[in-house]
Design a protein around this motif. Structure first.
Motif, PDB file in Angstrom:
ATOM      1  N   UNK A  26      -5.822 -45.335  75.063  1.00  0.00           N
ATOM      2  CA  UNK A  26      -4.516 -45.097  74.432  1.00  0.00           C
ATOM      3  C   UNK A  26      -4.164 -43.608  74.450  1.00  0.00           C
ATOM      4  N   UNK A  27      -2.873 -43.346  74.457  1.00  0.00           N
ATOM      5  CA  UNK A  27      -2.388 -41.976  74.364  1.00  0.00           C
ATOM      6  C   UNK A  27      -2.724 -41.142  75.573  1.00  0.00           C
ATOM      7  N   UNK A  28      -2.286 -39.912  75.576  1.00  0.00           N
ATOM      8  CA  UNK A  28      -2.635 -39.038  76.698  1.00  0.00           C
ATOM      9  C   UNK A  28      -4.133 -38.741  76.702  1.00  0.00           C
ATOM     10  N   UNK A  29      -4.711 -38.820  77.877  1.00  0.00           N
ATOM     11  CA  UNK A  29      -6.128 -38.512  78.080  1.00  0.00           C
ATOM     12  C   UNK A  29      -6.185 -37.405  79.119  1.00  0.00           C
ATOM     13  N   UNK A  30      -7.053 -36.423  78.891  1.00  0.00           N
ATOM     14  CA  UNK A  30      -7.213 -35.324  79.842  1.00  0.00           C
ATOM     15  C   UNK A  30      -8.543 -35.489  80.558  1.00  0.00           C
ATOM     16  N   UNK A  62      -3.491 -38.264  81.827  1.00  0.00           N
ATOM     17  CA  UNK A  62      -3.285 -39.684  82.082  1.00  0.00           C
ATOM     18  C   UNK A  62      -2.605 -40.305  80.866  1.00  0.00           C
ATOM     19  N   UNK A  63      -1.633 -41.155  81.113  1.00  0.00           N
ATOM     20  CA  UNK A  63      -0.960 -41.871  80.032  1.00  0.00           C
ATOM     21  C   UNK A  63      -0.429 -43.185  80.603  1.00  0.00           C
ATOM     22  N   UNK A  64      -0.659 -44.277  79.885  1.00  0.00           N
ATOM     23  CA  UNK A  64      -0.152 -45.572  80.318  1.00  0.00           C
ATOM     24  C   UNK A  64      -0.683 -46.015  81.668  1.00  0.00           C
ATOM     25  N   UNK A  65      -1.929 -45.665  81.985  1.00  0.00           N
ATOM     26  CA  UNK A  65      -2.510 -46.062  83.273  1.00  0.00           C
ATOM     27  C   UNK A  65      -1.997 -45.276  84.459  1.00  0.00           C
ATOM     28  N   UNK A  66      -1.418 -44.105  84.202  1.00  0.00           N
ATOM     29  CA  UNK A  66      -0.843 -43.278  85.269  1.00  0.00           C
ATOM     30  C   UNK A  66      -1.240 -41.810  85.108  1.00  0.00           C
ATOM     31  N   UNK A  67      -1.293 -41.103  86.220  1.00  0.00           N
ATOM     32  CA  UNK A  67      -1.414 -39.648  86.191  1.00  0.00           C
ATOM     33  C   UNK A  67       0.006 -39.136  86.016  1.00  0.00           C
ATOM     34  N   UNK A  68       0.238 -38.384  84.935  1.00  0.00           N
ATOM     35  CA  UNK A  68       1.600 -37.916  84.662  1.00  0.00           C
ATOM     36  C   UNK A  68       1.817 -36.448  85.014  1.00  0.00           C
ATOM     37  N   UNK A  69       0.764 -35.651  84.895  1.00  0.00           N
ATOM     38  CA  UNK A  69       0.880 -34.250  85.290  1.00  0.00           C
ATOM     39  C   UNK A  69      -0.512 -33.661  85.448  1.00  0.00           C
ATOM     40  N   UNK A  70      -0.545 -32.422  85.890  1.00  0.00           N
ATOM     41  CA  UNK A  70      -1.819 -31.718  85.999  1.00  0.00           C
ATOM     42  C   UNK A  70      -1.607 -30.227  85.822  1.00  0.00           C
ATOM     43  N   UNK A  71      -2.684 -29.593  85.380  1.00  0.00           N
ATOM     44  CA  UNK A  71      -2.747 -28.137  85.314  1.00  0.00           C
ATOM     45  C   UNK A  71      -3.878 -27.747  86.248  1.00  0.00           C
ATOM     46  N   UNK A  72      -3.610 -26.819  87.125  1.00  0.00           N
ATOM     47  CA  UNK A  72      -4.616 -26.442  88.126  1.00  0.00           C
ATOM     48  C   UNK A  72      -4.901 -24.955  88.074  1.00  0.00           C
ATOM     49  N   UNK A  86       0.399 -44.521  89.480  1.00  0.00           N
ATOM     50  CA  UNK A  86      -0.406 -45.578  88.893  1.00  0.00           C
ATOM     51  C   UNK A  86      -1.854 -45.467  89.362  1.00  0.00           C
ATOM     52  N   UNK A  87      -2.778 -45.681  88.435  1.00  0.00           N
ATOM     53  CA  UNK A  87      -4.206 -45.706  88.766  1.00  0.00           C
ATOM     54  C   UNK A  87      -4.555 -47.166  89.007  1.00  0.00           C
ATOM     55  N   UNK A  88      -5.057 -47.507  90.189  1.00  0.00           N
ATOM     56  CA  UNK A  88      -5.338 -48.935  90.496  1.00  0.00           C
ATOM     57  C   UNK A  88      -6.420 -49.532  89.625  1.00  0.00           C
TER      58      UNK A  88
END
Length: 179
Positions: free
Chosen positions: A80-84, A128-138, A177-179
């Protein structure tokens, strides 16, 4: 397969194309002749412009698809929620095969190029949020391109972008989406 068509008006560019046309149509039908013609500066510039138009998209969205296959992300996709999730230094490579139809006078040639894009990251923190990669910091990232025709490289790899640390990129909504 998508095709980019490129027409060069031989009458308008007669002086610049005379050398290439002197090679003869028969020689141009063989790969070596096509490569020789691609080296003609006017034709080469027009071909690269056509390829750039073909690959005009969000580079990081496309390269980030490589992250979706990581097993560690599949384990986190239902959290649940944003995961890093952090990744160490790594490179992501993607290959495109733009097709250019080159017309010079009445002769027409179909060229299938290989364009390899490489993004070399120092480190990445994915959101990651909702089974998707939404953004990244590099951390720092260099992006290079290597073009080729068949098995023949067309020049050395070229750095096309360099990003300093840290930079953030929001993927096109709703994310990948993350498969």
């Amino acid at each position: 397969m998508d095709t980019v068509s490129l027409r060069i008006d031989a009458a308008e560019q007669a002086a610049a194309l005379a050398r290439a046309l002197d090679e003869g149509t028969a020689a141009a039908c063989r790969d070596a002749g096509l490569l020789a013609r691609a080296q003609e500066p006017l034709v080469r510039a027009a071909i690269w412009d056509a390829i750039r138009r073909k690959v005009d998209f969000d580079l990081f969205d496309w390269l980030a698809e490589g992250w979706t296959a990581r097993a560690a992300l599949r384990k986190l996709k239902d959290e649940p929620g944003p995961v890093h999730h952090g990744l160490g230094g790594h490179a992501i490579t993607g290959v495109l095969h733009p097709v250019v139809t080159l017309t010079i006078g009445t002769a027409e040639f179909t060229l299938r190029f290989t364009v390899t894009l490489i993004a070399d990251f120092d480190a990445v923190m994915l959101t990651l949020a909702g089974g998707r990669i939404t953004d990244f910091v590099a951390g720092a990232c260099d992006v290079s391109v290597q073009a080729g025709y068949g098995a023949t490289p067309l020049g050395a790899p070229s750095k096309i972008a360099s990003f300093t640390s840290p930079f953030r990129h929001a993927l096109t909504p709703p994310g990948l989406a993350i498969p």
